[in-house]
Design a protein around this motif. Structure first.
Motif, PDB file in Angstrom:
ATOM      1  N   LEU A  15      -5.340  -0.367  11.371  1.00 61.53           N
ATOM      2  CA  LEU A  15      -4.912  -0.706  10.262  1.00 61.53           C
ATOM      3  C   LEU A  15      -5.434   0.274   9.564  1.00 61.53           C
ATOM      4  O   LEU A  15      -5.286   0.791   8.302  1.00 61.53           O
ATOM      5  CB  LEU A  15      -6.364  -1.705  10.244  1.00 61.53           C
ATOM      6  CG  LEU A  15      -6.827  -3.056  10.435  1.00 61.53           C
ATOM      7  CD1 LEU A  15      -8.071  -3.382  11.210  1.00 61.53           C
ATOM      8  CD2 LEU A  15      -6.424  -3.316   9.371  1.00 61.53           C
ATOM      9  N   ARG A  16      -5.824   1.747   9.646  1.00 58.17           N
ATOM     10  CA  ARG A  16      -5.638   2.914   9.151  1.00 58.17           C
ATOM     11  C   ARG A  16      -3.782   2.964   8.544  1.00 58.17           C
ATOM     12  O   ARG A  16      -3.790   3.645   7.677  1.00 58.17           O
ATOM     13  CB  ARG A  16      -5.864   4.192  10.072  1.00 58.17           C
ATOM     14  CG  ARG A  16      -6.892   3.898  10.636  1.00 58.17           C
ATOM     15  CD  ARG A  16      -7.856   5.377  10.959  1.00 58.17           C
ATOM     16  NE  ARG A  16      -7.715   5.440  11.931  1.00 58.17           N
ATOM     17  CZ  ARG A  16      -8.344   5.297  13.558  1.00 58.17           C
ATOM     18  NH1 ARG A  16      -9.629   4.345  13.048  1.00 58.17           N
ATOM     19  NH2 ARG A  16      -8.077   5.247  14.428  1.00 58.17           N
ATOM     20  N   GLY A  17      -3.449   1.929   9.491  1.00 56.78           N
ATOM     21  CA  GLY A  17      -1.983   3.107   8.606  1.00 56.78           C
ATOM     22  C   GLY A  17      -1.454   1.403   7.673  1.00 56.78           C
ATOM     23  O   GLY A  17      -0.254   1.747   6.728  1.00 56.78           O
ATOM     24  N   PHE A  18      -2.351   0.754   7.550  1.00 55.34           N
ATOM     25  CA  PHE A  18      -1.949  -0.625   6.870  1.00 55.34           C
ATOM     26  C   PHE A  18      -2.925  -0.462   6.195  1.00 55.34           C
ATOM     27  O   PHE A  18      -2.415  -1.088   4.568  1.00 55.34           O
ATOM     28  CB  PHE A  18      -1.332  -1.467   7.513  1.00 55.34           C
ATOM     29  CG  PHE A  18      -0.330  -1.808   8.740  1.00 55.34           C
ATOM     30  CD1 PHE A  18       1.265  -2.562   7.724  1.00 55.34           C
ATOM     31  CD2 PHE A  18      -0.270  -1.585   9.224  1.00 55.34           C
ATOM     32  CE1 PHE A  18       2.131  -2.442   8.083  1.00 55.34           C
ATOM     33  CE2 PHE A  18       1.031  -1.649   9.823  1.00 55.34           C
ATOM     34  CZ  PHE A  18       2.631  -1.902   9.365  1.00 55.34           C
ATOM     35  N   PHE A  19      -3.429  -0.403   5.875  1.00 57.09           N
ATOM     36  CA  PHE A  19      -5.039  -0.381   4.650  1.00 57.09           C
ATOM     37  C   PHE A  19      -4.595  -0.119   3.326  1.00 57.09           C
ATOM     38  O   PHE A  19      -4.413   1.512   3.168  1.00 57.09           O
ATOM     39  CB  PHE A  19      -6.070   0.142   5.041  1.00 57.09           C
ATOM     40  CG  PHE A  19      -7.310   0.684   4.095  1.00 57.09           C
ATOM     41  CD1 PHE A  19      -8.044  -1.162   3.770  1.00 57.09           C
ATOM     42  CD2 PHE A  19      -7.984   0.959   3.668  1.00 57.09           C
ATOM     43  CE1 PHE A  19      -9.094  -1.104   3.308  1.00 57.09           C
ATOM     44  CE2 PHE A  19      -8.729   0.871   2.893  1.00 57.09           C
ATOM     45  CZ  PHE A  19      -9.648  -0.133   1.944  1.00 57.09           C
ATOM     46  N   THR A  20      -4.603  -0.767   2.138  1.00 57.07           N
ATOM     47  CA  THR A  20      -4.301  -0.507   0.415  1.00 57.07           C
ATOM     48  C   THR A  20      -5.764  -0.416  -0.171  1.00 57.07           C
ATOM     49  O   THR A  20      -6.414  -2.119  -0.081  1.00 57.07           O
ATOM     50  CB  THR A  20      -2.952  -1.756   0.546  1.00 57.07           C
ATOM     51  OG1 THR A  20      -2.281  -1.144   1.158  1.00 57.07           O
ATOM     52  CG2 THR A  20      -3.315  -1.455  -0.822  1.00 57.07           C
ATOM     53  N   PRO A  21      -6.577   0.241  -0.553  1.00 57.91           N
ATOM     54  CA  PRO A  21      -7.642  -0.356  -0.522  1.00 57.91           C
ATOM     55  C   PRO A  21      -7.427  -1.315  -2.203  1.00 57.91           C
ATOM     56  O   PRO A  21      -6.136  -1.301  -2.700  1.00 57.91           O
ATOM     57  CB  PRO A  21      -8.330   1.311  -1.935  1.00 57.91           C
ATOM     58  CG  PRO A  21      -7.398   2.253  -0.752  1.00 57.91           C
ATOM     59  CD  PRO A  21      -5.641   1.705  -0.586  1.00 57.91           C
ATOM     60  N   ALA A  22      -8.492  -1.721  -2.517  1.00 60.51           N
ATOM     61  CA  ALA A  22      -8.349  -2.591  -3.486  1.00 60.51           C
ATOM     62  C   ALA A  22      -9.583  -2.897  -4.486  1.00 60.51           C
ATOM     63  O   ALA A  22     -10.787  -2.590  -4.142  1.00 60.51           O
ATOM     64  CB  ALA A  22      -7.945  -4.622  -2.718  1.00 60.51           C
ATOM     65  N   ARG A  23      -9.995  -2.809  -5.438  1.00 57.61           N
ATOM     66  CA  ARG A  23     -10.206  -2.619  -6.971  1.00 57.61           C
ATOM     67  C   ARG A  23     -11.449  -3.502  -7.166  1.00 57.61           C
ATOM     68  O   ARG A  23     -10.990  -5.102  -6.855  1.00 57.61           O
ATOM     69  CB  ARG A  23      -9.699  -2.585  -7.878  1.00 57.61           C
ATOM     70  CG  ARG A  23      -9.052  -1.329  -8.456  1.00 57.61           C
ATOM     71  CD  ARG A  23      -8.790  -0.675  -9.233  1.00 57.61           C
ATOM     72  NE  ARG A  23      -8.051   0.468  -9.419  1.00 57.61           N
ATOM     73  CZ  ARG A  23      -7.733   0.863 -11.350  1.00 57.61           C
ATOM     74  NH1 ARG A  23      -7.735   0.460 -11.876  1.00 57.61           N
ATOM     75  NH2 ARG A  23      -7.292   2.358 -10.760  1.00 57.61           N
TER      76      ARG A  23
END
Length: 347
Positions: free
Chosen positions: A208-216
């Motif tokens: 998940l550290r490699g795929f995580f995309t922050p969401a507003r």
């Protein structure tokens, strides 16, 4: 790999992962009794399988799961055979997921509501894409936020869980991440690659550290402050009163008051009490409390009336009994939480 899920739910062992796929896209993956029992068997087996390091639950189609199969519940109840065992097995499964000893990853793409929440949000990693939406809309059909909502929602900061329970409003992935409902957000287009990598490693946190995309966060700060102010009130009556006082000059308060006004008064009273109580209860204690409520709901009026209005006679206005918040007495509410004695939920 078959745990007797038929064509409703599929199980695969890929690399280090046990993959569960809900396969009722035409029914928005509404959860059936067969699906519940099959998933429970799979978790029992995989928890002891040294070749399975992580379990992933995902779904086919445009919804993760829109809830339970409420039409079946309606028909069974109307035939005088309310499906108590369906809910008992569902609640036991929810509790099993919460105490599952291995990582349990819910990969949520599309709507997740009701029973779908129960098989996803008690897991260790709740991963949502930009297409995901969350709701617990039960008070709108004369029911109550079950499947462990009394354990899940009280922990959300700023009285956000009480707001979700009493309105049934939907939120998107950014609000879910901000509130703590979701633990991670990824891009929908990355799901296949994420699953491949997870199956190869069995280590969800590193993947998940490699795929995580922050969401507003989608909800404005001013609205969150209003939610915290109104929904932290010490009773349901005080919440409604707070919204009423603000509604003349505050669009959010006016809209929220209007929404609550369409919900079952009995359901609102029960939801307020269960979310309040859940703050100090364990998951198992919450499931036992919810099973008590459930048994009374299945012998009541509003649940069937709510399903009739929403599903049978689509778009009609439900006729709640009692019809107003003031008409629901404390004794009425107490009865839903009373012990079941020999019929208590066994976990």
């Amino acid at each position: 790999m078959d745990f007797d899920g038929g064509d409703e739910i599929r199980f695969e062992h890929l690399g280090r992962a046990g993959i569960v796929t809900l396969t009722r896209p035409q029914a928005l993956n509404a959860v059936t009794h067969r699906m519940i029992k099959a998933l429970d068997r799979a978790l029992h087996a995989w928890e002891r399988d040294h070749e399975v390091d992580v379990v992933v639950v995902k779904a086919e189609g445009r919804a993760f799961s829109a809830g339970g199969d409420i039409l079946h519940i309606y028909e069974a109840g109307r035939a005088g055979k309310p499906p108590v065992e369906f809910f008992a097995d569902e609640y036991r499964l929810n509790a099993r997921i919460a105490r599952f000893k291995k990582p349990y990853v819910a990969l949520i793409d599309g709507i997740v509501m009701g029973g779908g929440v129960g098989i996803s949000f008690h897991g260790s990693q709740r991963v949502m894409t930009e297409s995901a939406q969350f709701a617990m809309p039960e008070v709108g059909i004369g029911f109550f936020p079950d499947v462990g909502a009394s354990h899940l929602l009280p922990d959300l900061g700023g009285s956000f869980g009480m707001y979700l329970a009493l309105t049934g409003n939907r939120i998107r992935h950014g609000d879910a991440l901000w509130s703590g409902l979701a633990t991670h957000t990824i891009k929908a287009q990355d799901q296949a690659a994420f699953l491949d990598r997870l199956a190869a490693t069995g280590d969800p946190e590193s993947v998940l550290r490699g795929f995580f995309t922050p969401a507003r966060r989608e909800t404005d700060r001013s609205v969150l402050e209003a939610i915290a102010r109104h929904f932290a009130q010490p009773s349901l009556t005080d919440i409604v009163g707070s919204l009423e006082r603000a509604s003349a000059v505050d669009d959010f308060a006016a809209r929220t008051l209007a929404t609550i006004g369409t919900r079952s008064p009995t359901s609102l009273h029960i939801a307020w009490r269960q979310i309040s109580a859940g703050l100090t209860l364990s998951m198992d204690e919450c499931m036992k409390m919810e099973f008590r409520i459930l048994n009374r709901m299945l012998s009541g009026h509003d649940f069937y009336e709510g399903i009739r209005a929403a599903i049978i006679d689509k778009g009609s206005t439900p006729l709640w009994r009692p019809a107003s918040l003031d008409a629901v007495s404390a004794a009425d509410v107490d009865a839903y939480f009373a012990p079941l004695y020999e019929r208590e939920l066994k976990l």
